[in-house]
Design a protein around this motif. Structure first.
Motif, PDB file in Angstrom:
ATOM      1  N   ARG A  59       0.825  -1.199   0.000  1.00 38.92           N
ATOM      2  CA  ARG A  59       0.000   0.000   0.000  1.00 38.92           C
ATOM      3  C   ARG A  59       0.864   1.255   0.000  1.00 38.92           C
ATOM      4  NH1 ARG A  59      -2.242   3.528   4.133  1.00 38.92           N
ATOM      5  NH2 ARG A  59      -3.943   4.640   3.160  1.00 38.92           N
ATOM      6  N   SER A  60       1.953   1.231   0.742  1.00 42.13           N
ATOM      7  CA  SER A  60       2.832   2.406   0.806  1.00 42.13           C
ATOM      8  C   SER A  60       3.441   2.714  -0.551  1.00 42.13           C
ATOM      9  CB  SER A  60       3.930   2.181   1.847  1.00 42.13           C
ATOM     10  OG  SER A  60       3.388   2.169   3.149  1.00 42.13           O
ATOM     11  N   ILE A  61       3.792   1.688  -1.294  1.00 39.73           N
ATOM     12  CA  ILE A  61       4.323   1.914  -2.651  1.00 39.73           C
ATOM     13  C   ILE A  61       3.232   2.550  -3.507  1.00 39.73           C
ATOM     14  CG2 ILE A  61       5.260   0.828  -4.725  1.00 39.73           C
ATOM     15  CD1 ILE A  61       6.372  -1.386  -2.862  1.00 39.73           C
ATOM     16  N   GLY A  62       2.019   2.052  -3.354  1.00 40.57           N
ATOM     17  CA  GLY A  62       0.907   2.641  -4.083  1.00 40.57           C
ATOM     18  C   GLY A  62       0.728   4.111  -3.764  1.00 40.57           C
ATOM     19  N   ARG A  63       0.889   4.480  -2.479  1.00 41.99           N
ATOM     20  CA  ARG A  63       0.740   5.875  -2.087  1.00 41.99           C
ATOM     21  C   ARG A  63       1.833   6.738  -2.728  1.00 41.99           C
ATOM     22  NH1 ARG A  63      -3.949   6.939  -0.603  1.00 41.99           N
ATOM     23  NH2 ARG A  63      -3.081   8.978  -0.201  1.00 41.99           N
ATOM     24  N   LEU A  64       3.048   6.188  -2.841  1.00 41.61           N
ATOM     25  CA  LEU A  64       4.125   6.947  -3.479  1.00 41.61           C
ATOM     26  C   LEU A  64       3.763   7.258  -4.927  1.00 41.61           C
ATOM     27  CD1 LEU A  64       7.359   5.150  -2.155  1.00 41.61           C
ATOM     28  CD2 LEU A  64       6.327   7.271  -1.321  1.00 41.61           C
ATOM     29  N   TYR A  65       3.245   6.251  -5.650  1.00 42.47           N
ATOM     30  CA  TYR A  65       2.849   6.482  -7.047  1.00 42.47           C
ATOM     31  C   TYR A  65       1.642   7.409  -7.140  1.00 42.47           C
ATOM     32  CZ  TYR A  65       6.122   3.136  -9.060  1.00 42.47           C
ATOM     33  OH  TYR A  65       7.268   2.497  -9.474  1.00 42.47           O
ATOM     34  N   LEU A  66       0.706   7.283  -6.218  1.00 41.42           N
ATOM     35  CA  LEU A  66      -0.484   8.120  -6.242  1.00 41.42           C
ATOM     36  C   LEU A  66      -0.120   9.597  -6.112  1.00 41.42           C
ATOM     37  CD1 LEU A  66      -3.643   8.219  -6.164  1.00 41.42           C
ATOM     38  CD2 LEU A  66      -3.432   8.175  -3.674  1.00 41.42           C
ATOM     39  N   ASN A  67       0.841   9.880  -5.241  1.00 40.76           N
ATOM     40  CA  ASN A  67       1.191  11.267  -4.941  1.00 40.76           C
ATOM     41  C   ASN A  67       2.451  11.747  -5.660  1.00 40.76           C
ATOM     42  OD1 ASN A  67      -0.923  11.850  -2.892  1.00 40.76           O
ATOM     43  ND2 ASN A  67       0.073  10.168  -1.813  1.00 40.76           N
ATOM     44  N   LEU A  88       5.616  10.798  -5.229  1.00 37.03           N
ATOM     45  CA  LEU A  88       6.685  11.031  -4.260  1.00 37.03           C
ATOM     46  C   LEU A  88       7.878  10.139  -4.585  1.00 37.03           C
ATOM     47  CD1 LEU A  88       4.506  11.111  -1.020  1.00 37.03           C
ATOM     48  CD2 LEU A  88       5.346  13.051  -2.341  1.00 37.03           C
ATOM     49  N   GLY A  89       8.925  10.736  -5.138  1.00 36.52           N
ATOM     50  CA  GLY A  89      10.122   9.975  -5.492  1.00 36.52           C
ATOM     51  C   GLY A  89       9.974   9.188  -6.775  1.00 36.52           C
ATOM     52  N   VAL A  90       8.791   9.266  -7.378  1.00 35.48           N
ATOM     53  CA  VAL A  90       8.504   8.588  -8.642  1.00 35.48           C
ATOM     54  C   VAL A  90       7.598   9.503  -9.454  1.00 35.48           C
ATOM     55  CG1 VAL A  90       8.699   6.227  -7.749  1.00 35.48           C
ATOM     56  CG2 VAL A  90       6.504   7.425  -7.622  1.00 35.48           C
ATOM     57  N   THR A  91       7.475   9.216 -10.740  1.00 40.03           N
ATOM     58  CA  THR A  91       6.516   9.959 -11.552  1.00 40.03           C
ATOM     59  C   THR A  91       5.116   9.539 -11.134  1.00 40.03           C
ATOM     60  OG1 THR A  91       8.063  10.006 -13.417  1.00 40.03           O
ATOM     61  CG2 THR A  91       5.729  10.402 -13.908  1.00 40.03           C
ATOM     62  N   GLN A  92       4.246  10.519 -10.929  1.00 34.13           N
ATOM     63  CA  GLN A  92       2.879  10.180 -10.531  1.00 34.13           C
ATOM     64  C   GLN A  92       2.264   9.237 -11.557  1.00 34.13           C
ATOM     65  OE1 GLN A  92      -0.234  13.307 -10.489  1.00 34.13           O
ATOM     66  NE2 GLN A  92      -0.588  12.714  -8.361  1.00 34.13           N
ATOM     67  N   ASP A  93       1.704   8.145 -11.075  1.00 33.16           N
ATOM     68  CA  ASP A  93       1.201   7.104 -11.971  1.00 33.16           C
ATOM     69  C   ASP A  93       0.018   6.418 -11.292  1.00 33.16           C
ATOM     70  OD1 ASP A  93       0.760   4.786 -13.484  1.00 33.16           O
ATOM     71  OD2 ASP A  93       2.887   4.509 -13.926  1.00 33.16           O
ATOM     72  N   TYR A  94      -1.182   6.847 -11.658  1.00 32.64           N
ATOM     73  CA  TYR A  94      -2.381   6.288 -11.017  1.00 32.64           C
ATOM     74  C   TYR A  94      -2.540   4.802 -11.308  1.00 32.64           C
ATOM     75  CZ  TYR A  94      -3.891  11.099 -10.083  1.00 32.64           C
ATOM     76  OH  TYR A  94      -3.984  12.390  -9.629  1.00 32.64           O
ATOM     77  N   ALA A  95      -2.158   4.381 -12.522  1.00 29.14           N
ATOM     78  CA  ALA A  95      -2.291   2.959 -12.864  1.00 29.14           C
ATOM     79  C   ALA A  95      -1.392   2.113 -11.977  1.00 29.14           C
ATOM     80  CB  ALA A  95      -1.957   2.741 -14.338  1.00 29.14           C
ATOM     81  N   ALA A  96      -0.162   2.592 -11.759  1.00 29.73           N
ATOM     82  CA  ALA A  96       0.756   1.859 -10.886  1.00 29.73           C
ATOM     83  C   ALA A  96       0.232   1.849  -9.457  1.00 29.73           C
ATOM     84  CB  ALA A  96       2.155   2.480 -10.943  1.00 29.73           C
ATOM     85  N   ALA A  97      -0.313   2.985  -9.023  1.00 24.03           N
ATOM     86  CA  ALA A  97      -0.881   3.064  -7.676  1.00 24.03           C
ATOM     87  C   ALA A  97      -1.992   2.030  -7.531  1.00 24.03           C
ATOM     88  CB  ALA A  97      -1.413   4.459  -7.410  1.00 24.03           C
ATOM     89  N   LYS A  98      -2.876   1.982  -8.515  1.00 25.23           N
ATOM     90  CA  LYS A  98      -3.992   1.033  -8.481  1.00 25.23           C
ATOM     91  C   LYS A  98      -3.483  -0.405  -8.404  1.00 25.23           C
ATOM     92  CE  LYS A  98      -8.024  -0.389 -11.236  1.00 25.23           C
ATOM     93  NZ  LYS A  98      -7.536  -1.609 -11.911  1.00 25.23           N
ATOM     94  N   GLY A  99      -2.450  -0.700  -9.173  1.00 19.75           N
ATOM     95  CA  GLY A  99      -1.895  -2.052  -9.160  1.00 19.75           C
ATOM     96  C   GLY A  99      -1.393  -2.452  -7.786  1.00 19.75           C
ATOM     97  N   TRP A 100      -0.696  -1.524  -7.124  1.00 20.19           N
ATOM     98  CA  TRP A 100      -0.177  -1.834  -5.787  1.00 20.19           C
ATOM     99  C   TRP A 100      -1.300  -1.906  -4.754  1.00 20.19           C
ATOM    100  CZ3 TRP A 100       4.111  -4.082  -4.645  1.00 20.19           C
ATOM    101  CH2 TRP A 100       5.198  -3.958  -5.497  1.00 20.19           C
ATOM    102  N   PHE A 101      -2.293  -1.038  -4.895  1.00 17.25           N
ATOM    103  CA  PHE A 101      -3.423  -1.114  -3.969  1.00 17.25           C
ATOM    104  C   PHE A 101      -4.153  -2.448  -4.118  1.00 17.25           C
ATOM    105  CE2 PHE A 101      -3.881   3.802  -4.111  1.00 17.25           C
ATOM    106  CZ  PHE A 101      -2.908   3.926  -3.129  1.00 17.25           C
ATOM    107  N   GLU A 102      -4.263  -2.908  -5.356  1.00 16.25           N
ATOM    108  CA  GLU A 102      -4.926  -4.196  -5.591  1.00 16.25           C
ATOM    109  C   GLU A 102      -4.138  -5.336  -4.963  1.00 16.25           C
ATOM    110  OE1 GLU A 102      -7.378  -3.278  -9.725  1.00 16.25           O
ATOM    111  OE2 GLU A 102      -5.306  -3.994  -9.842  1.00 16.25           O
ATOM    112  N   LYS A 103      -2.800  -5.271  -5.066  1.00 16.32           N
ATOM    113  CA  LYS A 103      -1.977  -6.295  -4.417  1.00 16.32           C
ATOM    114  C   LYS A 103      -2.194  -6.276  -2.916  1.00 16.32           C
ATOM    115  CE  LYS A 103       1.893  -6.096  -7.745  1.00 16.32           C
ATOM    116  NZ  LYS A 103       2.007  -7.496  -8.173  1.00 16.32           N
TER     117      LYS A 103
END
Length: 428
Positions: free
Chosen positions: A195-203, A205-220
């Motif tokens: 979930r924390s990785i998903g939050r980094l992608y969502l916001n 933070l330290g990565v390019t914002q990527d909602y699809a990646a965030a969703k993938g991590w949240f699903e995991k």
């Protein structure tokens, strides 16, 4: 109403030892027989058998649950140098199982277990220093213990190292290093790290914002039973971030999170029913969900219940009950409820009109970051309600609110200038 409830920070946790859940016995399972054989082995001096007997008593498997008996067996095994028993003795002391809660005693056992190489005990010590539990808070010492525990394979410690780097606690804030630690913990099936990785992608933070990646991590994370991630997925669908906006899908995820006990998901479900998003507007059902969330500790839900009573939505308008819910939420740190309490006192709703009390609550709200509280303070000074009229002070408060995006405050500043009273230091 407030916007959706989002928890930004990573989750810091110190997991309890895995305890067996009472289920129907599998074929051939016989705790009583197991106990008999463990007793024979323990009588012969086997430390592992002593530890196993402690577990049976702690978990109430084949015997009545008995923390004192569990402690006795753990102490016998600990005396023979078994680190697992030292760790479990720490758990009994930390959580007050069969004894008075005693963090100092717990730390003593964790120290012994850590010295014997137990990574979970190292993680516990890190947690104690991280949150200041039984010891002075010390992020540097926490980090040292987490690193030792992580080297010993503790996924919890890996996750918590990620949290330290994410928040810049005891280290320079470094989202890239946070992500690296979260990834290590996620590889060990830690849902909170996923979930924390998903939050980094969502916001971003330290990565390019990527909602699809965030969703993938949240699903995991959700697949690994993270109720928080279920709420996050609901937010994505409600806001249309990386997916088509879909209130029905949002509702489905909020329901999953609520069933798993997440108070934020319960609150967000209540908000859907209150606003008629993806469902028929139903204040009574909204109230039920807010009550469940409030009972689970959600300050947001407490505030929302106050608003229902304040406005008479689904209930008879009752300012006194609204005030009670606002006070509960304010005590839990909710800035919106502090502002709402100020409004009750300013308008004399359910209480005697009291500008002094209103000012105190608006100040609390402003200190907690509420632009509404800041703007309300500006109005008190602009109108001279409970304070000496001071347009300069009013402008300063309006500017603080405007800086946080409060358009009403922006218009009030404009009005001050329009009337020729916006100049710094001007009073009238």
């Amino acid at each position: 109403m407030l916007g959706r409830i989002v928890v930004i920070a990573g989750l810091l946790f110190a997991p309890l030892p895995a305890l067996a859940v009472e289920t129907a016995p599998t074929e051939g399972q016989d705790y009583a027989a197991a106990k008999g054989w463990y007793e024979k082995a323990a009588a012969a001096g086997d430390a592992t058998a002593m530890h196993k007997l402690g577990l049976l008593y702690e978990e109430g498997q084949g015997v009545a649950q008995d923390y004192a008996a569990a402690r006795g067996w753990y102490e016998k095994a600990a005396a023979k140098g078994l680190a697992e028993s030292m760790y479990n003795l720490g758990i009994l002391d930390e959580f007050g199982r069969g004894v008075a809660q005693d963090y100092a005693a717990a730390k003593g056992w964790y120290d012994k277990a850590a010295a014997a190489g137990d990574a979970d005990a190292m993680q516990k010590l890190g947690y104690f220093y991280d949150v200041g539990q039984g010891v002075p808070q010390d992020y540097a010492t926490a980090r040292g213990w987490y690193e030792k525990a992580a080297a010993g394979g503790s996924a919890s410690a890996m996750n918590n190292l990620g949290v330290l780097y994410e928040n810049g606690q005891g280290v320079k804030q470094d989202y890239a290093r946070a992500k690296t630690w979260f990834e290590k913990a996620a590889a060990a099936d830690t849902a909170d790290a996923m979930r924390s990785i998903g939050r980094l992608y969502l916001n971003g933070l330290g990565v390019t914002q990527d909602y699809a990646a965030a969703k993938g991590w949240f699903e995991k994370a959700a697949s690994a039973d993270s109720a928080e991630a279920m709420n996050d997925l609901g937010l994505l669908y409600e806001e249309g971030q990386g997916v088509a906006k879909d209130d029905a899908a949002a509702k489905g995820w909020y329901e999953k999170g609520a069933e798993a006990g997440n108070p934020f998901a319960m609150t967000n479900l209540g908000s859907l029913y209150e606003n008629g998003q993806g469902v028929k507007q139903d204040y009574a059902t909204a109230k039920l969900w807010y009550e469940k969330a409030a009972n689970a500790g959600s300050a947001f839900a407490m505030n929302d219940l106050g608003i229902l009573y304040d406005n008479g939505q689904g209930v008879k308008q009752d300012y006194a009950t609204a005030k009670l819910w606002y006070e509960k939420a304010a005590a839990a740190g909710n800035a919106q409820s502090m502002y709402n309490l100020g409004a009750l006192y300013e308008n004399g709703q359910g209480v005697k009109k009291d500008y002094g009390a209103a000012k105190l609550w608006y100040e609390k709200a402003a200190d907690a970051g509420s632009p509404e509280g800041m703007s309300a303070l500006g109005t008190l000074y602009a109108e001279g309600w409970g304070v000496t009229r001071d347009r300069s002070a009013a402008k300063l408060w309006y500017e603080k609110a405007a800086a946080l995006g409060d358009t009403g405050a922006m218009q009030k500043i404009a009005a001050l200038f329009e009337k020729g009273t916006g100049k710094a230091g001007a009073k009238r």
